[in-house]
Design an enzyme around this catalytic site. Structure first.
Site, PDB file in Angstrom:
ATOM      1  N   LEU A 214      -7.034   6.200  11.987  1.00  0.00           N
ATOM      2  CA  LEU A 214      -6.168   7.351  11.796  1.00  0.00           C
ATOM      3  C   LEU A 214      -7.090   8.502  11.446  1.00  0.00           C
ATOM      4  O   LEU A 214      -7.968   8.364  10.590  1.00  0.00           O
ATOM      5  CB  LEU A 214      -5.165   7.118  10.659  1.00  0.00           C
ATOM      6  CG  LEU A 214      -4.067   6.085  10.924  1.00  0.00           C
ATOM      7  CD1 LEU A 214      -3.202   5.913   9.672  1.00  0.00           C
ATOM      8  CD2 LEU A 214      -3.209   6.460  12.118  1.00  0.00           C
ATOM      9  N   ASP A 215      -6.910   9.646  12.106  1.00  0.00           N
ATOM     10  CA  ASP A 215      -7.839  10.744  11.854  1.00  0.00           C
ATOM     11  C   ASP A 215      -7.605  11.348  10.472  1.00  0.00           C
ATOM     12  O   ASP A 215      -6.668  10.986   9.754  1.00  0.00           O
ATOM     13  CB  ASP A 215      -7.808  11.791  12.969  1.00  0.00           C
ATOM     14  CG  ASP A 215      -6.498  12.567  13.042  1.00  0.00           C
ATOM     15  OD1 ASP A 215      -5.855  12.756  11.998  1.00  0.00           O
ATOM     16  OD2 ASP A 215      -6.130  13.005  14.147  1.00  0.00           O
ATOM     17  N   LEU A 216      -8.471  12.265  10.107  1.00  0.00           N
ATOM     18  CA  LEU A 216      -8.493  12.820   8.749  1.00  0.00           C
ATOM     19  C   LEU A 216      -7.130  13.324   8.296  1.00  0.00           C
ATOM     20  O   LEU A 216      -6.707  13.098   7.155  1.00  0.00           O
ATOM     21  CB  LEU A 216      -9.524  13.956   8.686  1.00  0.00           C
ATOM     22  CG  LEU A 216      -9.747  14.612   7.328  1.00  0.00           C
ATOM     23  CD1 LEU A 216     -10.430  13.641   6.379  1.00  0.00           C
ATOM     24  CD2 LEU A 216     -10.586  15.875   7.486  1.00  0.00           C
TER      25      LEU A 216
END
Length: 269
Positions: free
Chosen positions: A117-119
């Site tokens: 999951l990206d930032l």
């Protein structure tokens, strides 16, 4: 220094594969560890990830013998936004492992994230100690669905969202079928639920931005049969072993799909 055969044989598996399956690290990380001289077999430095072994007996990492692989485990983690899905960050930004130090029970083996999951994305992140299970769940060919809820701003119709079922090409990148539905709408603000099975980098954001929407919040709510539910933000808990084993038995490549139709545009059809 110990060198191995280049190809796998009926006599065993590559050491990188065995170590990944044992949850030591991903295959790529194991290859880096071998290049750094951190892995030994019977006190002899291993120099190639193609070394073929039947078991991990006698294999050590940083001077510590590798334990026999534990049964495959899965944990749910409610990842908050602002955390990197990485073991460490050269820039010093916080990672999921910083949060997991306090979220996991004592004695939990090393866990690897299933996908990323990206930032700025929050929600369900599955963690496993089993490299083979991790890889199987991530492969697009397995067709394991991921479900997201996105809060967006802009003009969009359900008809346009339904067009995503045929896939879409954005700047030369082809994204497969997405099941997208309007949950609720207030003026030009709406919540959209999307289910997909490829998991390409920033796929949900890129597709919604292609449709002319601004994404202000993105939450993953499900991965396969496992749901985020009411798990508190920053918390983690184990998935029942019987459920892990039952799910693992269902992991088979998805059937081939017919050729997709023409790419959709951002307009209603």
């Amino acid at each position: 220094m110990l060198k191995g055969r280049a190809e796998s044989t009926p006599d065993g598996d590559r050491i990188a594969k065995l170590l990944a399956r044992a949850g030591v690290a991903s295959r790529r990380e194991v290859e880096r560890m071998i290049a750094d001289g951190r892995i030994k077999l019977n006190d002899v430095v291993v120099t190639t990830p193609a070394t073929i072994l039947k078991t991990l007996a006698g294999v050590s990492v940083d001077g510590k013998l590798v334990a026999a692989p534990a049964p495959a485990m899965l944990f749910r983690f409610h990842k908050p936004e602002g955390l990197l899905t990485a073991e460490r960050d050269p820039a010093g930004r916080p990672t999921i492992y910083d949060a997991l130090k306090n979220a996991l029970p004592k004695g939990t083996p090393r866990l690897m994230p299933v996908g990323r999951l990206d930032l700025n994305t929050e929600g369900l992140l599955l963690l496993t100690n089993d490299g083979a299970l991790k890889r199987a769940m991530e492969l697009p060919a397995m067709g394991v669905p991921r479900t997201y809820r996105a809060r967006t701003f802009g003009d969009i119709s359900q008809a346009t969202l339904e067009g995503l079922a045929e896939g879409v090409t954005i700047e030369g990148m082809r994204y497969g079928s997405i099941d997208a539905n309007m949950e609720r709408k207030t003026g030009r603000n709406q919540w959209i639920e999307l289910t997909l099975s490829e998991g390409k980098n920033r796929e949900v954001r890129r597709v919604l931005e292609f449709l002319g929407l601004q994404v202000s919040r993105l939450i993953r709510t499900a991965y396969g049969p496992f749901l985020l539910g009411d798990l508190p933000r920053g918390a983690a808990d184990p998935i029942r072993q019987v459920d892990v084993e039952r799910f693992a038995k269902t992991l088979k490549p998805a059937p081939e799909k017919t050729a997709p139709g023409k790419p959709i545009s951002g307009e209603s059809e």
